[in-house]
Scaffold this active site. Structure first.
Site, PDB file in Angstrom:
ATOM      1  N   GLU A  47      -1.255  -8.717   4.911  1.00 17.79           N
ATOM      2  CA  GLU A  47      -1.352  -9.019   6.443  1.00 17.79           C
ATOM      3  C   GLU A  47      -2.553  -8.769   7.116  1.00 17.79           C
ATOM      4  OE1 GLU A  47      -0.709  -6.014   4.938  1.00 17.79           O
ATOM      5  OE2 GLU A  47      -1.313  -4.517   6.602  1.00 17.79           O
ATOM      6  N   CYS A  63       0.694  -1.076  -0.035  1.00 17.92           N
ATOM      7  CA  CYS A  63       0.053  -0.045   0.005  1.00 17.92           C
ATOM      8  C   CYS A  63       0.830   1.358   0.084  1.00 17.92           C
ATOM      9  CB  CYS A  63      -0.932  -0.047   1.106  1.00 17.92           C
ATOM     10  SG  CYS A  63      -2.316   1.162   0.978  1.00 17.92           S
ATOM     11  N   HIS A  72      -3.517  -5.481   0.880  1.00 13.66           N
ATOM     12  CA  HIS A  72      -2.896  -5.736   2.473  1.00 13.66           C
ATOM     13  C   HIS A  72      -2.801  -7.370   2.602  1.00 13.66           C
ATOM     14  CE1 HIS A  72      -2.429  -1.434   4.058  1.00 13.66           C
ATOM     15  NE2 HIS A  72      -3.357  -1.383   3.150  1.00 13.66           N
TER      16      HIS A  72
END
Lengths: 218, 743
Positions: free
Chosen positions: A197, A87, A195
């Site tokens: 994660e 990002c 993302h």
């Protein structure tokens, strides 16, 4: 041996601890690299995480690229060290010239936080190990400036050299060719707007990001 | 010496009444100078002193063994076990948002986050209950879009996820929107710090932004008077502060680091009334005094007057009380985060707040610190129910043109256009996010990140229609609705915070509404065993002397005791049974206060449906335990719009329809009888489920089955799920998605 990952923290970064949590959960080790310190502490890999480095003032990543740590990051990239920009980290890497193209405001002129489906376009990079071209992953996006643009020359070059890593199956932001992530020529530096994660637990809606991070750690 | 001021226009212009001036004269034993008067005017403003509402707020239940900090501090704090505490607070930023929507909303978020990290907690969630005028009013659209952009622009950047909220449009908020913000944070219990100054010789350090001329008199000029045609709202724009989320982010990280290292003995955010409030509150809470050096305040421009420096509401500032031996380390951490830090005060033992031009220079103001808030006036304002109340209650709210299909379509609104603009996932805790009944977050230890296997639930709810028809019963139903929402994600309530948005307190009907609402809230909070740990009162919400419909907004915090799998959602599965939990109302139940009556029938009067609080308590508890056991296939609370809207929302989410045996008239479809929940159970699980409900004395009734592409109410009312989806999805993008506002 456990891979030690350095997670760069600029003032304004906000996904650094989420990234560290995900890396640790998937068997890696991680520590913070402060933006003002040019030492990489002998880490094996680097993540530039999401957030708003330096408030995204002036332009996303435009100030962050001048932080002292970025010189060391560039050398690390030159030496073939694995680097993942997520990002805002993707934006920083394009500003720093470590990845081709740029990211501008979404076509709807709105910030967008939502789950997206992305497809592996190339696995010839640090994220592709264990995945096949065409694999679909559910990974959330969270950005205002995620609309990938580049010149026609750059586009044809990154297409030929298999530098497009991910594309959206339902383009949310107007990105050229639905591009969601790209890598450098060597495949050791990858930037992606989604993302991974945030997609490491079924309890939170998806664990599809785990394979990407595992590949990065391997 | 006479008690009459030389020039009465001065204190009146600052918003102080003649009686209040007399009281200041009495407390000081002399006339106040201009600076002192300015300090009293901000601290004794309605916004800071709660002078009209205090007498009523005392009736709220505030205690429970798990409450560590109740109302009166920067945030309420709850012990949630495993050495973890949760800080929670709600606030309003209504008037600034009416004038300057983007900045008003942005600084509302910034302000409440500081309240949370002031307690030593890292903010991990924001909720934003928003209320605007109707979508066909251009100014209301402008306000709505600006506010949403402001929450998004500031909240995302500062790095705290916005995990839920509400969005409501109604005529009553035209000209006076309600922008409420709730924030929650977590902290290791032992790190809890309070906003007090103690230890003579300790230093008061101002951290963060330079003090400017923005937001001067925000609490007195802006928050404590209404809007009317005579005053030009644009003139008030300089009273709105301007936010800088990047400054706030660095301030937050720096303060958390100071707290982590145990370097501060007290800390206080600067919000309404600026340095005056922070210095006097910390001093008087600690039973101390303070000398403040105005020349040491880092300011944005030259030549600022002491009264400007002392009352400015410039954003992104904190006041830390530090022992001199820690000064160097505090300055080092501030520098690392690029935060300006200035020693502006010293704790004294005198109890006096003195403002000085350098520590050994001229004394510009000297007053007993405690008088600024402990001695603030407390009014028992006259109150009386509206004179036409009895007559209004005679109205039949079920009358009006009825077209069940069209009515249902007009009551649908998909809020995802709003919440997709907010980061609602940061910190990897969001199990159930916005767009659902309640929000559910994983509870992890704030220091180690270790999972506790438990979850925190949040919901914010308000209903101006119910509360206008009957403020006492309406508020009770709102509390029940909030608790029911968190029950739908498997949580039982721990605590309540409230934001009391009302009209002009000088109107006796408004004070009656407020008093009734407080009593209704008290009763419900006692029944649910959920103490009130904090609140905010926003008065003078009026335009051209017309008060808004009373809008107490309730935030409830709950606990999911064993969170290993995601709870059932509102998505309707196929081939299952729809079961209605909670007492089914009579066929002629009152439509008073329903959305149908207000928006379609055109009647704002009548009475509310009868509400059984005890049954609601049993139902909420049963729903929460059923969700925890994962024995439900879907669950959705029935709120505004009644059963038909709740069921339509479930169908829209899944694209799957349902067939009800009955409910084919507008009263059974749209009545808003409280305490009801729709659940879906599998055919084979039904007997066990009904038995469990009966054992808990919860009314449960099978009302239909799921499946197909139609929503059918009895034999006569049917509508395709596609039509529901189209009507719901287009509402907000059509009205607001035109990109008319940029930040």
């Amino acid at each position: 041996m456990t891979r030690r990952v350095g997670v760069v923290r600029f003032p304004g970064t906000n996904c650094e601890f989420d990234t560290i949590d995900a890396i640790r959960m998937l068997g890696g080790d991680a520590e913070i690299l402060w933006h003002g310190d040019p030492s990489l502490k002998n880490v094996d890999a680097i993540v530039i995480p999401g957030g708003f480095a330096h408030g995204d003032y002036l332009r996303c990543g435009a100030i962050a690229r001048f932080s002292p740590v970025m010189g060391a990051v560039a050398s690390f990239a030159q030496e073939g060290g694995p680097i993942l920009g997520i990002c805002n980290g993707f934006q920083v890497l394009t500003e720093a010239g470590l990845l081709p193209g740029a990211l501008q405001k979404n076509v709807g002129m709105k910030f967008l936080c939502s789950m997206q489906q992305v497809e592996f376009v190339s696995t010839q990079n640090i994220l592709g190990r264990g995945s096949e071209v065409g694999d679909h992953l559910q990974i959330p996006i969270n950005h205002f400036e995620g609309n990938y643009v580049c010149s026609p020359e750059v586009l044809s070059r990154i297409e030929t050299r298999e530098q497009i890593v991910f594309r959206y199956t339902d383009n949310p932001n107007g990105s050229t060719k639905d591009i969601a992530g790209v890598c450098n020529e060597a495949g050791n530096v990858v930037g992606m707007m989604p993302h991974p994660e945030r997609a490491t637990s079924a309890l939170l809606g998806s664990s599809d990001g785990a394979s990407v991070i595992k590949s990065f750690l391997s | 010496m006479s008690a009459a001021p030389e020039d009465a226009s001065v204190h009146r212009a600052l918003g102080l009444s003649d009686e209040e001036y007399q009281e200041i004269y009495r407390l000081l034993g002399r006339h106040p100078n201009h600076l002192e008067l300015a300090m009293y005017s901000v601290m004794w403003s309605e916004h800071c002193s709660y002078k009209s509402s205090k007498v009523h707020l005392k009736r709220l239940p505030t205690e429970a063994p798990w409450v560590l900090v109740g109302p009166g501090e920067n945030a309420g704090v709850i012990d949630v076990g495993d050495d973890i505490a949760v800080a929670i607070r709600i606030e309003s930023h209504n008037h600034p948002s009416a004038i300057e929507p983007y900045q008003g909303a942005a600084t509302g978020v910034g302000g409440i986050l500081r309240d949370i990290f002031t307690m030593g907690a890292r903010p991990i969630a924001v909720m934003d209950p928003l209320r605007f005028g109707p979508l066909d009013d251009p100014r209301s659209r402008w306000i709505a879009e600006g506010v949403i952009s402001g929450v998004s622009g500031y909240g995302n950047s500062v790095g705290v996820p916005t995990v839920g909220g509400e969005i409501v449009f109604d005529e009553t908020y035209k000209g006076n929107p309600l922008v409420n913000v709730l924030a929650m944070g977590v902290l290791p219990t032992e790190r809890l710090v309070l906003g007090k100054a103690s230890g003579v010789g300790n230093l008061a350090i101002l951290l963060g932004s330079a003090t400017g001329r923005d937001g001067i008199g925000g609490v007195s000029v802006l928050a404590s008077s209404g809007f009317d045609e005579k005053s030009n709202d644009a003139d008030k724009r300089p009273s709105v502060q301007v936010g800088d989320p990047f400054e706030e982010k660095r301030l937050l990280e720096a303060c958390l680091e100071l707290l982590e290292e145990g370097l501060v003995s007290g800390i206080q955010d600067l919000g309404g009334a600026g340095i005056t409030c922070a210095t006097s509150e910390t001093a008087s809470r600690g039973g101390a005094g303070m000398d403040v050096d105005v020349s040491a305040i880092h300011s944005r421009e030259e030549g600022m007057e002491p009264f400007e420096l002392m009352t400015s509401e410039s954003q992104e500032r904190m006041l830390a009380i530090v022992e001199p031996r820690h000064l160097e380390r505090v300055l080092h951490i501030s520098a690392q985060w690029e935060i300006t830090a200035s020693v502006i005060g010293r704790v004294t033992g005198t109890g006096q707040l003195r403002v000085l031009d350098s520590f050994d220079g001229e004394v510009l103001a000297e007053l007993p610190a405690s008088t600024l808030h402990d001695d603030a006036p407390e009014y028992k304002r006259p109150m009386s129910p509206p004179s036409d109340l009895a007559e209004r209650r005679q109205s039949d709210a079920s009358l009006g043109p009825v077209n069940c299909v069209e009515d249902l379509l007009s009551l649908l609104c998909d809020p995802s256009w709003v919440y997709s603009q907010y980061d609602h996932q940061l910190f990897l805790n969001t199990v159930v996010g916005p767009g659902n009944d309640g929000t559910l977050l994983r509870l992890r230890h704030p220091s180690t990140g270790e999972e506790t296997g438990r979850g925190l639930a949040l919901s914010t709810d308000g209903n101006h229609r119910w509360c206008y028809v009957d403020p006492r019963e309406g508020t009770k139903m709102v509390v029940a609705e909030a608790v029911m929402n968190i029950a739908c994600v498997g949580a039982h309530p721990l605590a309540v915070v409230n934001c009391l948005n009302f009209g002009n307190p000088e109107h006796p009907e408004v004070m009656w509404q407020l008093s009734e609402a407080v009593d209704g809230m008290s009763e419900a909070c006692v029944a649910f065993n959920a103490p009130v740990v904090g609140g905010n009162v926003s008065l003078y919400n009026e335009t051209n002397t017309i008060d808004i419909a009373p809008t107490p907004v309730i935030g409830v915090l709950g606990m999911h005791p064993a969170l290993s799998d995601p709870p059932p959602t509102v998505d309707l599965p196929s081939d299952s049974l729809l079961v209605l939990l909670g007492q089914e109302p009579a066929s002629n139940v009152s439509m008073g206060g329903s959305r149908w009556a207000w928006e379609i029938g055109g009647c704002k009067d009548g009475v509310l449906p009868e509400f059984d609080l005890d049954e609601a308590v049993r139902t909420a508890s049963f729903v929460a335990s059923s969700v925890q056991k994962l024995s439900l296939k879907a669950v959705h609370d029935i709120g505004e719009g009644g059963l038909a809207v709740a069921l339509a929302e479930m169908a829209i989410r899944s694209g799957i329809g349902a067939k009800l045996n009955d409910y084919d008239n507008h009263i059974s479809m749209f009545n808003e009888s409280g305490g009801r929940v729709l659940v879906v159970v599998g055919n084979n699980d039904l007997d066990d489920f009904l038995e469990a409900a009966s054992a808990e004395e919860v009314t449960a009734k099978v009302i239909g089955q799921t499946g197909g592409s139609l929503l059918e109410f009895g034999p006569t009312v049917e509508i395709s799920v596609d039509a529901l989806i189209a009507a719901s999805e287009s509402q907000l993008p059509d009205a607001l998605g035109q990109g008319t506002v940029s930040a």
